[in-house]
Design an enzyme around this catalytic site. Structure first.
Site, PDB file in Angstrom:
ATOM      1  N   LYS A  21       0.838  -1.214   0.000  1.00 15.54           N
ATOM      2  CA  LYS A  21       0.000   0.000   0.000  1.00 15.54           C
ATOM      3  C   LYS A  21       0.869   1.260   0.000  1.00 15.54           C
ATOM      4  O   LYS A  21       0.672   2.168  -0.803  1.00 15.54           O
ATOM      5  CB  LYS A  21      -0.927   0.026   1.233  1.00 15.54           C
ATOM      6  CG  LYS A  21      -1.860  -1.164   1.351  1.00 15.54           C
ATOM      7  CD  LYS A  21      -2.794  -1.043   2.532  1.00 15.54           C
ATOM      8  CE  LYS A  21      -2.118  -1.075   3.888  1.00 15.54           C
ATOM      9  NZ  LYS A  21      -1.515  -2.372   4.242  1.00 15.54           N
ATOM     10  N   ARG A  93     -10.254   0.213   8.065  1.00 14.70           N
ATOM     11  CA  ARG A  93      -9.885  -1.183   8.332  1.00 14.70           C
ATOM     12  C   ARG A  93     -10.988  -1.938   9.047  1.00 14.70           C
ATOM     13  O   ARG A  93     -10.802  -3.112   9.360  1.00 14.70           O
ATOM     14  CB  ARG A  93      -8.657  -1.211   9.243  1.00 14.70           C
ATOM     15  CG  ARG A  93      -7.352  -1.237   8.502  1.00 14.70           C
ATOM     16  CD  ARG A  93      -6.278  -1.024   9.554  1.00 14.70           C
ATOM     17  NE  ARG A  93      -5.152  -1.833   9.340  1.00 14.70           N
ATOM     18  CZ  ARG A  93      -3.990  -1.374   8.888  1.00 14.70           C
ATOM     19  NH1 ARG A  93      -3.833  -0.115   8.579  1.00 14.70           N
ATOM     20  NH2 ARG A  93      -2.984  -2.179   8.749  1.00 14.70           N
ATOM     21  N   ARG A 127      12.291  -5.161   5.610  1.00 15.59           N
ATOM     22  CA  ARG A 127      11.906  -3.764   5.348  1.00 15.59           C
ATOM     23  C   ARG A 127      12.534  -2.795   6.354  1.00 15.59           C
ATOM     24  O   ARG A 127      12.581  -3.063   7.539  1.00 15.59           O
ATOM     25  CB  ARG A 127      10.384  -3.653   5.427  1.00 15.59           C
ATOM     26  CG  ARG A 127       9.893  -2.226   5.345  1.00 15.59           C
ATOM     27  CD  ARG A 127       8.420  -2.165   5.185  1.00 15.59           C
ATOM     28  NE  ARG A 127       7.722  -2.611   6.376  1.00 15.59           N
ATOM     29  CZ  ARG A 127       6.407  -2.568   6.495  1.00 15.59           C
ATOM     30  NH1 ARG A 127       5.678  -2.130   5.484  1.00 15.59           N
ATOM     31  NH2 ARG A 127       5.819  -2.976   7.590  1.00 15.59           N
ATOM     32  N   ARG A 160      10.591  -1.611  11.778  1.00 13.43           N
ATOM     33  CA  ARG A 160       9.377  -1.389  12.569  1.00 13.43           C
ATOM     34  C   ARG A 160       9.254  -2.440  13.658  1.00 13.43           C
ATOM     35  O   ARG A 160       9.584  -3.604  13.448  1.00 13.43           O
ATOM     36  CB  ARG A 160       8.151  -1.432  11.650  1.00 13.43           C
ATOM     37  CG  ARG A 160       7.788  -0.074  11.128  1.00 13.43           C
ATOM     38  CD  ARG A 160       6.752  -0.101  10.073  1.00 13.43           C
ATOM     39  NE  ARG A 160       5.556  -0.876  10.355  1.00 13.43           N
ATOM     40  CZ  ARG A 160       4.492  -0.898   9.549  1.00 13.43           C
ATOM     41  NH1 ARG A 160       4.498  -0.173   8.450  1.00 13.43           N
ATOM     42  NH2 ARG A 160       3.451  -1.622   9.847  1.00 13.43           N
ATOM     43  N   ARG A 171      -0.995  -9.487  12.623  1.00 15.41           N
ATOM     44  CA  ARG A 171      -1.515  -8.475  11.677  1.00 15.41           C
ATOM     45  C   ARG A 171      -2.271  -9.159  10.538  1.00 15.41           C
ATOM     46  O   ARG A 171      -3.326  -8.688  10.103  1.00 15.41           O
ATOM     47  CB  ARG A 171      -0.355  -7.637  11.126  1.00 15.41           C
ATOM     48  CG  ARG A 171       0.148  -6.618  12.134  1.00 15.41           C
ATOM     49  CD  ARG A 171       1.572  -6.206  11.871  1.00 15.41           C
ATOM     50  NE  ARG A 171       1.771  -5.512  10.620  1.00 15.41           N
ATOM     51  CZ  ARG A 171       2.971  -5.392  10.032  1.00 15.41           C
ATOM     52  NH1 ARG A 171       4.051  -5.933  10.565  1.00 15.41           N
ATOM     53  NH2 ARG A 171       3.069  -4.719   8.904  1.00 15.41           N
TER      54      ARG A 171
END
Ligand code: AP5
Ligand code: MG
Length: 220
Positions: A21, A93, A127, A160, A171
Site C-alpha cells: 500500500k 480497516r 523492510r 518497525r 496483523r
C-alpha cells in the site's frame, strides 16, 4: 507531476499488511497531487514523539492489533480537507471506519492489492523505514542510496517494531478476520469504482493501476 482536476478525488488503497500500500501510494504521490494519509504512519509518528496519544496506541501497534476505531477516526477527521484529493492508506480497516468515512467524504474509488501472504512475510522482515516521512526501503528491492540512511534527509532508517514474526502473524490474522470484510462493503456501494490488482511486484501492478485510475477515476 500531473495536475488533478479541480474536483477533489478520494481513493482508498486497500490491502493486507505488507501488501505494498505504502509503495503504491508513494508512486501515486510522485505522479499526481494527492494528500497521502497513512494511519499507520500518523500513529507511528505519535509513538516516536512520545505524545499522550502515542503512549495510548504504542502496544496495539507493537503487537499488531487494530487501534480502537474512535482514536483512528479522530485522527482522520483532523487530516481531511474537503478541497484536497486524498489517498487513504491503511484506512478504513473496519466496517465502522468505512461507514464513517463515506459519510464524511465522497469516495471515488477503492483499489485493492492482492499479494500472496508468503511474499508478504518474506518482505516485511526485510523492510527498513524512515519514521518521520514513512518512506520505505528493502535492500533487495528499493535500497537506500546510502546504507542505513534515508535518501532525502540522510536520517537513520529503522526496522518497525511490528515487523517481527509474531506481530506479522497477528496483523495478517486481524486483516483476514476484521479488515477483509470491508472490501465486500465497498464492492456493494454504488458510485464507488472498485478494482482488484493481483500480483507480487508493485512495479508491475503500478503499470496497470495508473492507467486505470487516469481513465476511470481521475478523468485526466
Ligand atoms: P500500517 O502502517 O498501515 O501497516 P500495515 O497495514 O501492516 O501495512 P504495512 O505498512 O506493513 O505494509 P504496506 O501495505 O504499506 O506495504 P509496503 O509498501 O511497506 O499499520 C500499522 C498498525 O497501525 C496496524 O497494525 C494497527 O495497529 C494500526 N493501524 C493503522 N491503521 C489503522 C486503522 N485504520 N484502524 C486501526 N488500527 C490501525 O511494502 C512492504 C514491503 O515490500 C516494503 O519493504 C517494500 O519495499 C517491499 N516491496 C514492495 N514491492 C516489492 C517488490 N515488488 N519486490 C520486493 N519487495 C517489495
Ligand atoms: Mg504501509
Amino acid at each position: 507531476m500531473t495536475t488533478l482536476s479541480k474536483i477533489a478525488k478520494n481513493i482508498i488503497i486497500f490491502g493486507a499488511p505488507g501488501g505494498g500500500k505504502g509503495t503504491i501510494c508513494n508512486k501515486l504521490v510522485k505522479d499526481f497531487q494527492f494528500t497521502h494519509i497513512s494511519t499507520g504512519n500518523l500513529l507511528r509518528n505519535q509513538v516516536a514523539k512520545n505524545t499522550a496519544l502515542g503512549t495510548q496506541v504504542k502496544s496495539f501497534l507493537a503487537e499488531g492489533l487494530l487501534v480502537p476505531d474512535q482514536i483512528v477516526v479522530d485522527i482522520i477527521k483532523s487530516e481531511i480537507n474537503q478541497k484536497d484529493s486524498h489517498l487513504f492508506d491503511g484506512f478504513p480497516r473496519t466496517i465502522e471506519q468505512a461507514s464513517i468515512l463515506i459519510q464524511a467524504l465522497k469516495i471515488d474509488a477503492v483499489i485493492s492489492l492482492e499479494i500472496p501472504f508468503e511474499v508478504i512475510i518474506e518482505r516485511l522482515s526485510n523492510r527498513w523505514i524512515h519514521i518521520p516521512s514513512g518512506r520505505t526501503y528493502a535492500y533487495d528491492y528499493n535500497p537506500p542510496i546510502k546504507h542505513g540512511l534515508d535518501d532525502i534527509t540522510g536520517e537513520a532508517l529503522i526496522q518497525r517494531e511490528d515487523d517481527n514474526p509474531i506481530s506479522i502473524k497477528r496483523r495478517l490474522e486481524e486483516y483476514e478476520k476484521v479488515t477483509s470484510p470491508v472490501l465486500n462493503f465497498f464492492s456493494q456501494q454504488q458510485n464507488i469504482k472498485f478494482s482488484n490488482f493481483k500480483g507480487s511486484e508493485s512495479n508491475v501492478i503500478y503499470k496497470n493501476l495508473k492507467p486505470f485510475l487516469v481513465e476511470h477515476v481521475l478523468n485526466i
